[in-house]
Write a protein that holds these residues in place. Sequence first.
Motif, PDB file in Angstrom:
ATOM      1  N   PRO A 230       0.824  -1.223   0.000  1.00 46.04           N
ATOM      2  CA  PRO A 230       0.000   0.000   0.000  1.00 46.04           C
ATOM      3  C   PRO A 230       0.852   1.265   0.000  1.00 46.04           C
ATOM      4  CG  PRO A 230      -0.851  -1.583   1.601  1.00 46.04           C
ATOM      5  CD  PRO A 230       0.450  -2.136   1.098  1.00 46.04           C
ATOM      6  N   ARG A 231       0.440   2.218  -0.805  1.00 49.54           N
ATOM      7  CA  ARG A 231       1.160   3.483  -0.897  1.00 49.54           C
ATOM      8  C   ARG A 231       0.974   4.288   0.381  1.00 49.54           C
ATOM      9  NH1 ARG A 231       3.328   6.335  -5.094  1.00 49.54           N
ATOM     10  NH2 ARG A 231       2.622   4.678  -6.495  1.00 49.54           N
ATOM     11  N   GLN A 232       2.065   4.844   0.897  1.00 51.99           N
ATOM     12  CA  GLN A 232       1.998   5.642   2.117  1.00 51.99           C
ATOM     13  C   GLN A 232       1.392   7.014   1.824  1.00 51.99           C
ATOM     14  OE1 GLN A 232       2.474   3.079   4.294  1.00 51.99           O
ATOM     15  NE2 GLN A 232       3.501   4.583   5.569  1.00 51.99           N
ATOM     16  N   PRO A 233       0.443   7.465   2.654  1.00 49.46           N
ATOM     17  CA  PRO A 233      -0.178   8.770   2.413  1.00 49.46           C
ATOM     18  C   PRO A 233       0.784   9.914   2.717  1.00 49.46           C
ATOM     19  CG  PRO A 233      -0.934   7.857   4.496  1.00 49.46           C
ATOM     20  CD  PRO A 233      -0.105   6.790   3.840  1.00 49.46           C
ATOM     21  N   ALA A 234       0.409  11.098   2.252  1.00 49.22           N
ATOM     22  CA  ALA A 234       1.228  12.289   2.519  1.00 49.22           C
ATOM     23  C   ALA A 234       1.327  12.523   4.021  1.00 49.22           C
ATOM     24  CB  ALA A 234       0.613  13.499   1.824  1.00 49.22           C
ATOM     25  N   GLY A 235       2.524  12.828   4.481  1.00 44.37           N
ATOM     26  CA  GLY A 235       2.739  13.088   5.897  1.00 44.37           C
ATOM     27  C   GLY A 235       3.109  11.874   6.714  1.00 44.37           C
ATOM     28  N   ALA A 236       2.912  10.683   6.176  1.00 46.01           N
ATOM     29  CA  ALA A 236       3.262   9.463   6.907  1.00 46.01           C
ATOM     30  C   ALA A 236       4.767   9.232   6.806  1.00 46.01           C
ATOM     31  CB  ALA A 236       2.518   8.257   6.334  1.00 46.01           C
ATOM     32  N   PRO A 237       5.384   8.641   7.847  1.00 51.01           N
ATOM     33  CA  PRO A 237       6.824   8.369   7.765  1.00 51.01           C
ATOM     34  C   PRO A 237       7.121   7.325   6.706  1.00 51.01           C
ATOM     35  CG  PRO A 237       5.870   7.331   9.711  1.00 51.01           C
ATOM     36  CD  PRO A 237       4.807   8.204   9.129  1.00 51.01           C
ATOM     37  N   ALA A 238       8.288   7.439   6.094  1.00 50.72           N
ATOM     38  CA  ALA A 238       8.705   6.446   5.105  1.00 50.72           C
ATOM     39  C   ALA A 238       8.798   5.075   5.772  1.00 50.72           C
ATOM     40  CB  ALA A 238      10.042   6.842   4.498  1.00 50.72           C
ATOM     41  N   ASP A 369      19.277   7.532  14.279  1.00 50.54           N
ATOM     42  CA  ASP A 369      18.504   8.351  13.354  1.00 50.54           C
ATOM     43  C   ASP A 369      18.735   9.819  13.661  1.00 50.54           C
ATOM     44  OD1 ASP A 369      17.043   6.637  11.573  1.00 50.54           O
ATOM     45  OD2 ASP A 369      15.869   5.977  13.295  1.00 50.54           O
ATOM     46  N   LEU A 370      18.938  10.614  12.631  1.00 57.92           N
ATOM     47  CA  LEU A 370      19.035  12.058  12.788  1.00 57.92           C
ATOM     48  C   LEU A 370      17.864  12.768  12.124  1.00 57.92           C
ATOM     49  CD1 LEU A 370      22.839  12.718  12.180  1.00 57.92           C
ATOM     50  CD2 LEU A 370      21.644  12.331  14.338  1.00 57.92           C
ATOM     51  N   ASP A 371      16.939  12.011  11.559  1.00 55.27           N
ATOM     52  CA  ASP A 371      15.809  12.592  10.851  1.00 55.27           C
ATOM     53  C   ASP A 371      14.557  11.808  11.203  1.00 55.27           C
ATOM     54  OD1 ASP A 371      13.862  13.355   8.837  1.00 55.27           O
ATOM     55  OD2 ASP A 371      15.523  14.201   7.716  1.00 55.27           O
ATOM     56  N   PRO A 372      13.498  12.479  11.696  1.00 59.38           N
ATOM     57  CA  PRO A 372      12.288  11.770  12.101  1.00 59.38           C
ATOM     58  C   PRO A 372      11.402  11.311  10.960  1.00 59.38           C
ATOM     59  CG  PRO A 372      11.967  14.133  12.351  1.00 59.38           C
ATOM     60  CD  PRO A 372      13.397  13.929  11.923  1.00 59.38           C
ATOM     61  N   GLU A 373      11.735  11.663   9.695  1.00 61.38           N
ATOM     62  CA  GLU A 373      10.852  11.325   8.587  1.00 61.38           C
ATOM     63  C   GLU A 373      10.907   9.852   8.221  1.00 61.38           C
ATOM     64  OE1 GLU A 373      10.986  13.583   5.070  1.00 61.38           O
ATOM     65  OE2 GLU A 373      10.853  15.524   6.051  1.00 61.38           O
ATOM     66  N   THR A 374      11.964   9.149   8.606  1.00 62.39           N
ATOM     67  CA  THR A 374      12.114   7.762   8.209  1.00 62.39           C
ATOM     68  C   THR A 374      11.784   6.830   9.356  1.00 62.39           C
ATOM     69  OG1 THR A 374      14.452   7.823   8.772  1.00 62.39           O
ATOM     70  CG2 THR A 374      13.866   8.285   6.495  1.00 62.39           C
ATOM     71  N   SER A 375      11.314   5.642   9.006  1.00 60.46           N
ATOM     72  CA  SER A 375      11.008   4.614  10.001  1.00 60.46           C
ATOM     73  C   SER A 375      11.772   3.366   9.614  1.00 60.46           C
ATOM     74  CB  SER A 375       9.503   4.336  10.042  1.00 60.46           C
ATOM     75  OG  SER A 375       9.196   3.323  10.953  1.00 60.46           O
ATOM     76  N   ALA A 376      13.077   3.367   9.933  1.00 61.51           N
ATOM     77  CA  ALA A 376      13.941   2.305   9.455  1.00 61.51           C
ATOM     78  C   ALA A 376      13.845   1.027  10.277  1.00 61.51           C
ATOM     79  CB  ALA A 376      15.390   2.776   9.429  1.00 61.51           C
ATOM     80  N   SER A 377      13.529   1.148  11.555  1.00 63.01           N
ATOM     81  CA  SER A 377      13.524  -0.029  12.403  1.00 63.01           C
ATOM     82  C   SER A 377      12.613   0.165  13.581  1.00 63.01           C
ATOM     83  CB  SER A 377      14.945  -0.323  12.912  1.00 63.01           C
ATOM     84  OG  SER A 377      14.908  -1.280  13.935  1.00 63.01           O
ATOM     85  N   PRO A 378      11.777  -0.827  13.901  1.00 62.50           N
ATOM     86  CA  PRO A 378      10.923  -0.704  15.080  1.00 62.50           C
ATOM     87  C   PRO A 378      11.703  -0.598  16.379  1.00 62.50           C
ATOM     88  CG  PRO A 378      10.137  -2.453  13.629  1.00 62.50           C
ATOM     89  CD  PRO A 378      11.486  -2.051  13.156  1.00 62.50           C
ATOM     90  N   THR A 379      12.995  -0.969  16.360  1.00 59.86           N
ATOM     91  CA  THR A 379      13.771  -0.932  17.594  1.00 59.86           C
ATOM     92  C   THR A 379      14.844   0.136  17.590  1.00 59.86           C
ATOM     93  OG1 THR A 379      15.333  -2.572  16.764  1.00 59.86           O
ATOM     94  CG2 THR A 379      13.448  -3.386  17.980  1.00 59.86           C
ATOM     95  N   ALA A 380      14.847   1.001  16.586  1.00 57.81           N
ATOM     96  CA  ALA A 380      15.892   2.012  16.529  1.00 57.81           C
ATOM     97  C   ALA A 380      15.747   3.004  17.667  1.00 57.81           C
ATOM     98  CB  ALA A 380      15.831   2.756  15.184  1.00 57.81           C
ATOM     99  N   SER A 381      16.842   3.455  18.227  1.00 55.91           N
ATOM    100  CA  SER A 381      16.812   4.444  19.295  1.00 55.91           C
ATOM    101  C   SER A 381      17.893   5.481  19.052  1.00 55.91           C
ATOM    102  CB  SER A 381      17.006   3.795  20.663  1.00 55.91           C
ATOM    103  OG  SER A 381      18.277   3.183  20.737  1.00 55.91           O
ATOM    104  N   ASN A 382      17.704   6.647  19.643  1.00 56.43           N
ATOM    105  CA  ASN A 382      18.645   7.738  19.444  1.00 56.43           C
ATOM    106  C   ASN A 382      19.016   8.314  20.786  1.00 56.43           C
ATOM    107  OD1 ASN A 382      20.198   9.650  18.184  1.00 56.43           O
ATOM    108  ND2 ASN A 382      18.540  10.682  17.134  1.00 56.43           N
ATOM    109  N   LEU A 383      19.908   9.290  20.757  1.00 56.70           N
ATOM    110  CA  LEU A 383      20.297   9.959  21.992  1.00 56.70           C
ATOM    111  C   LEU A 383      19.103  10.684  22.590  1.00 56.70           C
ATOM    112  CD1 LEU A 383      22.771  10.581  23.772  1.00 56.70           C
ATOM    113  CD2 LEU A 383      23.125  12.622  22.406  1.00 56.70           C
ATOM    114  N   LYS A 384      18.235  11.198  21.729  1.00 59.57           N
ATOM    115  CA  LYS A 384      17.059  11.898  22.227  1.00 59.57           C
ATOM    116  C   LYS A 384      16.119  10.908  22.912  1.00 59.57           C
ATOM    117  CE  LYS A 384      17.156  15.262  18.443  1.00 59.57           C
ATOM    118  NZ  LYS A 384      16.471  15.757  17.251  1.00 59.57           N
TER     119      LYS A 384
END
Length: 387
Positions: A230-238, A369-384
């Motif tokens: 399914p195509r992701q709608p506008a505004g949804a994370p990649a 991750d340094l950019d919130p637009e992507t959703s690369a991994s359900p378990t990814a974490s950052n310093l924030k």
Amino acid sequence: MPGRDIVVIGSRIPDFEKQLEACLAEHCAPDKDIAATLALAQAQFEAGTYDAARASLLAARRRNARFAKQYPVAVANLHHANSVMAGHLGLADSEWSSALDTVSAIKAGMAEDDPRVFLELIELGDAFARAGRFKGSEMRYAGIARRAHKLGLVEIEGLALLRAATLNTRLAEQNHAMFASSARRAIDALIARREPALQPYQVAARQLSFLLAAQTTLGPELDRLVARYPRQPAGAPALLLYAPAIALTASFQGSSNRYDPSPGAVAIFNAGMPPVAMGSYVGQWIDVAYTIGTDGRISEAHISRHGDHVALKGDWAEQVVRAISVRRYAPQVQPSYGCERYTFTANMVAVTGSRLMARDPTPRLVRADLDPETSASPTASNLKPAS
């Protein structure tokens, strides 16, 4: 180019330092102190000054760790940031102890059955996985899911089940024959549930199902699989659908420090990476920026910033960019952009027969991750810290 974002990178560190200094001069509350410290440490981390970021965090921990009972979430976030920063520096013991401190802090001011306590316990399961203790990680997720089920915390149960499915899917990237069946069972068990509150986790589980299938599906068949998603709608994370492990295999000739890709290399949990002989890991970091097109393909993947001692050609940095370039995301209405930090490091370990510490010969590749637009991994974490 028309329609493209323009990113201006400037030094915000002095501004954050002034904000923290003003906060401390006013004897601000611990949560305000921690918030100002985390903002400063994040800026220092992004600038590549890892030692300075860790120093800021450790100073804040000395000031505020004793306030965990009054400010459990803020203090837990501080310990979490310390854990993440220690990982990028290869300080495995500190990474692990700070993960434990995060749980202790949240428990100090929360009831045992508070959902936020469970969230930190799940993060501790993630720390088990990062340390290569996969069985312990899976057992912890399972225990959390069972207890959450008894307490009626359906969303916590769903998150724990998703983490277990993610763990097995990522292990299947490294050994499909051994872990694919476990991953499939975990994914199907979550998708089969009927509680409405689990729907977001089931969406993520279907993403994992695609990732699992894509591990053995290449070429035109992968194109057809992606096209049917399914195509992701506008505004949804990649939404990431296919990502090969960043395969690093040492091929040193003298001091060339050259890496070549290998299908059998293991990268996601840094287990099985080849031994190397690095003189120093200082400044071994890169930021990789990229564009995700409407068809889900990556374009313009490039190193936007890097540490002072990174070899951009014929080394690990080039392999990271190459692996990101062949990712596939779900089709989307409009292009989006991503940026990720990768640190090439190695754990500090005790030298046999000595109290001295030295770098383990097996390296680690740590990602944020340094950019919130992507959703690369359900378990990814950052310093924030997570909200």
